[in-house]
Scaffold this active site. Structure first.
Site, PDB file in Angstrom:
ATOM      1  N   ARG A 281      15.049  -4.989   0.059  1.00 59.75           N
ATOM      2  CA  ARG A 281      14.083  -5.143   1.157  1.00 59.75           C
ATOM      3  C   ARG A 281      14.624  -4.406   2.372  1.00 59.75           C
ATOM      4  O   ARG A 281      15.569  -4.850   3.006  1.00 59.75           O
ATOM      5  CB  ARG A 281      13.865  -6.625   1.461  1.00 59.75           C
ATOM      6  CG  ARG A 281      13.145  -6.876   2.769  1.00 59.75           C
ATOM      7  CD  ARG A 281      12.727  -8.315   2.943  1.00 59.75           C
ATOM      8  NE  ARG A 281      13.789  -9.285   2.844  1.00 59.75           N
ATOM      9  CZ  ARG A 281      14.645  -9.610   3.829  1.00 59.75           C
ATOM     10  NH1 ARG A 281      14.581  -8.972   4.987  1.00 59.75           N
ATOM     11  NH2 ARG A 281      15.561 -10.529   3.648  1.00 59.75           N
ATOM     12  N   HIS A 285      12.329 -10.023   6.415  1.00 59.53           N
ATOM     13  CA  HIS A 285      11.657 -10.893   5.450  1.00 59.53           C
ATOM     14  C   HIS A 285      10.182 -11.023   5.817  1.00 59.53           C
ATOM     15  O   HIS A 285       9.301 -10.852   4.976  1.00 59.53           O
ATOM     16  CB  HIS A 285      12.324 -12.260   5.432  1.00 59.53           C
ATOM     17  CG  HIS A 285      11.637 -13.254   4.571  1.00 59.53           C
ATOM     18  ND1 HIS A 285      11.627 -13.186   3.197  1.00 59.53           N
ATOM     19  CD2 HIS A 285      10.901 -14.341   4.888  1.00 59.53           C
ATOM     20  CE1 HIS A 285      10.929 -14.183   2.704  1.00 59.53           C
ATOM     21  NE2 HIS A 285      10.467 -14.895   3.705  1.00 59.53           N
ATOM     22  N   TYR A 294      22.015 -11.099   9.909  1.00 61.92           N
ATOM     23  CA  TYR A 294      22.709 -11.547   8.692  1.00 61.92           C
ATOM     24  C   TYR A 294      23.085 -10.436   7.720  1.00 61.92           C
ATOM     25  O   TYR A 294      23.707 -10.712   6.695  1.00 61.92           O
ATOM     26  CB  TYR A 294      21.865 -12.598   7.959  1.00 61.92           C
ATOM     27  CG  TYR A 294      20.459 -12.174   7.610  1.00 61.92           C
ATOM     28  CD1 TYR A 294      20.191 -11.359   6.504  1.00 61.92           C
ATOM     29  CD2 TYR A 294      19.370 -12.577   8.384  1.00 61.92           C
ATOM     30  CE1 TYR A 294      18.903 -10.967   6.182  1.00 61.92           C
ATOM     31  CE2 TYR A 294      18.071 -12.200   8.065  1.00 61.92           C
ATOM     32  CZ  TYR A 294      17.847 -11.397   6.965  1.00 61.92           C
ATOM     33  OH  TYR A 294      16.560 -11.009   6.651  1.00 61.92           O
TER      34      TYR A 294
END
Length: 397
Positions: A281, A285, A294
């Site tokens: 990805r 998200h 992160y």
């Protein structure tokens, strides 16, 4: 050698150029390298034409442009939220082209490329995220179910539908226009959900004609895959009694070949398959997420070199299968589609809440009719009230 980065104290290994999986311990089906070079595989072959490959390129470019336009619209306050599919176009377009027209799809909320190939108008996707409707596309025509927001729930829906397909005599007849299979899409994070594992159990027990298509994009929001599974996800299938295969999810040709084979197996009556499309990805998200909190920038840059669109372009260019005029034509089509999509999205009318009561059942019940009447009476109290005069003392009406 595999390239490894670290997140916390957990090593993250990426597939090397030899077609091996993380740590070199898992077979990875690959037919087109990141550099755009074709390679052979003993079990899977892409039997499409050069024209097919050009079509896949176009579909990936246009679906990525839909994604980019929707992301921009959300940032400008025109959509409530958007789940980006940036970087996953190869997995989505490839798998969609591995299907037959009669196959049925149960998506998550990120399968924009699959929706594109199955003929779902992009405006209908944007309308849903704008809050205008709940997904008003023609399900029977596209064979593409509504987006599922609850993580993993669609795998149970797909398994139940597949069991019904088998009981309707639409499996193993030998008629390619009749035999039907089902595809359930989900992400790596969903494999930790009970619904997905229950779907595996039912599909295996009843030999359901369903392909479980996991887009392992490495992150379940901010949780890396290593904290969810200590083995490659495709290996989990063996514990439920059906085969699993890992494919390079950024290789549109390999994904098409693997998905096509899994669906043919399901249609012929041989039961479910788990396909793990190993991809990444590239974006957040959803638009409410900040991936810089992160994950490392060098990890993102590493995967940019595996971009599914770039490798097909490299293949087409190196083989003399497409020229600049073709690529310019596709880019021009994407620009025109984006402008049209934006204008159409902004022109979407606001829904009338009173109509909601008409959509619950095929035939409205007396109870709902009473609720609708009460709602209309309530709304009328606001419509009949005189307007507030902000210039009057105390805001008198």
């Amino acid at each position: 050698m595999s390239e490894v980065s670290r997140v916390g104290d957990i090593p993250r290994a990426e597939p090397d150029d030899g077609g091996r999986g993380p740590g070199g311990d898992a077979e990875l089906v690959q037919l087109l390298t990141p550099e755009g070079e074709r390679r052979e595989h003993p079990d899977y072959t892409f039997d499409g034409t050069d024209e097919d490959v050009r079509g896949y390129y176009r579909d990936m470019v246009l679906s990525r442009r839909v994604d980019a336009e929707a992301t921009a619209l959300q940032r400008q306050g025109e959509l409530g939220v958007w789940a980006s599919s940036l970087g996953q176009e190869g997995a989505q377009v490839g798998s969609a082209h591995g299907m037959s027209p009669q196959d049925f799809v149960f998506p998550t909320y990120r399968e924009h490329g699959v929706a594109w190939v199955r003929g779902v108008p992009p405006l209908r996707l944007l309308a849903m995220f704008r809050g205008v409707d709940h997904g008003a596309w023609d399900i029977e025509q596209s064979r593409f179910a509504p987006y599922a927001i609850i993580i993993g729930a669609q795998t149970l829906h797909a398994t139940g539908y597949a069991m019904g397909v088998e009981r309707d005599g639409l499996v193993g007849t030998g008629d390619p226009a009749r035999d039907t299979a089902v595809v359930a899409y989900f992400g790596d994070g969903a494999t930790s959900q009970g619904d997905v594992n229950e779907a595996f159990i039912f599909a295996s027990s009843y030999n359901a004609p369903v392909v479980f298509f996991c887009q392992n994009n490495q992150w379940a929001i901010s949780e890396p895959i290593e904290r969810q599974s200590r083995i490659p996800l495709y290996r989990r299938a063996s514990g439920f009694g059906f085969p699993g295969v890992r494919v390079d999810g950024n290789d549109v040709l390999a994904v098409q070949a693997v998905t096509k084979a899994a669906l043919e197996r399901a249609r012929s009556g041989n039961g479910p398959t788990l396909v793990e499309a190993y991809t990444y990805r590239m974006g957040a998200h959803t638009t409410s997420d900040d991936p810089t909190k992160y994950r490392l920038a060098d990890e993102l840059e590493h995967w940019r070199l595996k971009d599914p669109i770039s490798r097909v372009r490299a293949y087409l260019t190196a083989g003399g299968l497409a020229d600049d005029a073709f690529f310019d034509l596709v880019d021009g089509e994407a620009d025109a589609m984006a402008a049209e999509l934006r204008a159409a999205c902004l022109a979407l009318p606001d829904p009338d809440l009173s109509e909601t009561f008409d959509w619950v059942y095929a035939e409205q019940t007396p109870y709902l009719a009473a609720q609708q009447a009460a709602h209309a009476e309530y709304v009328a109290t606001f419509e009949d009230a005189p307007a507030t005069d902000p210039t009057a003392p105390g805001g008198a009406r």
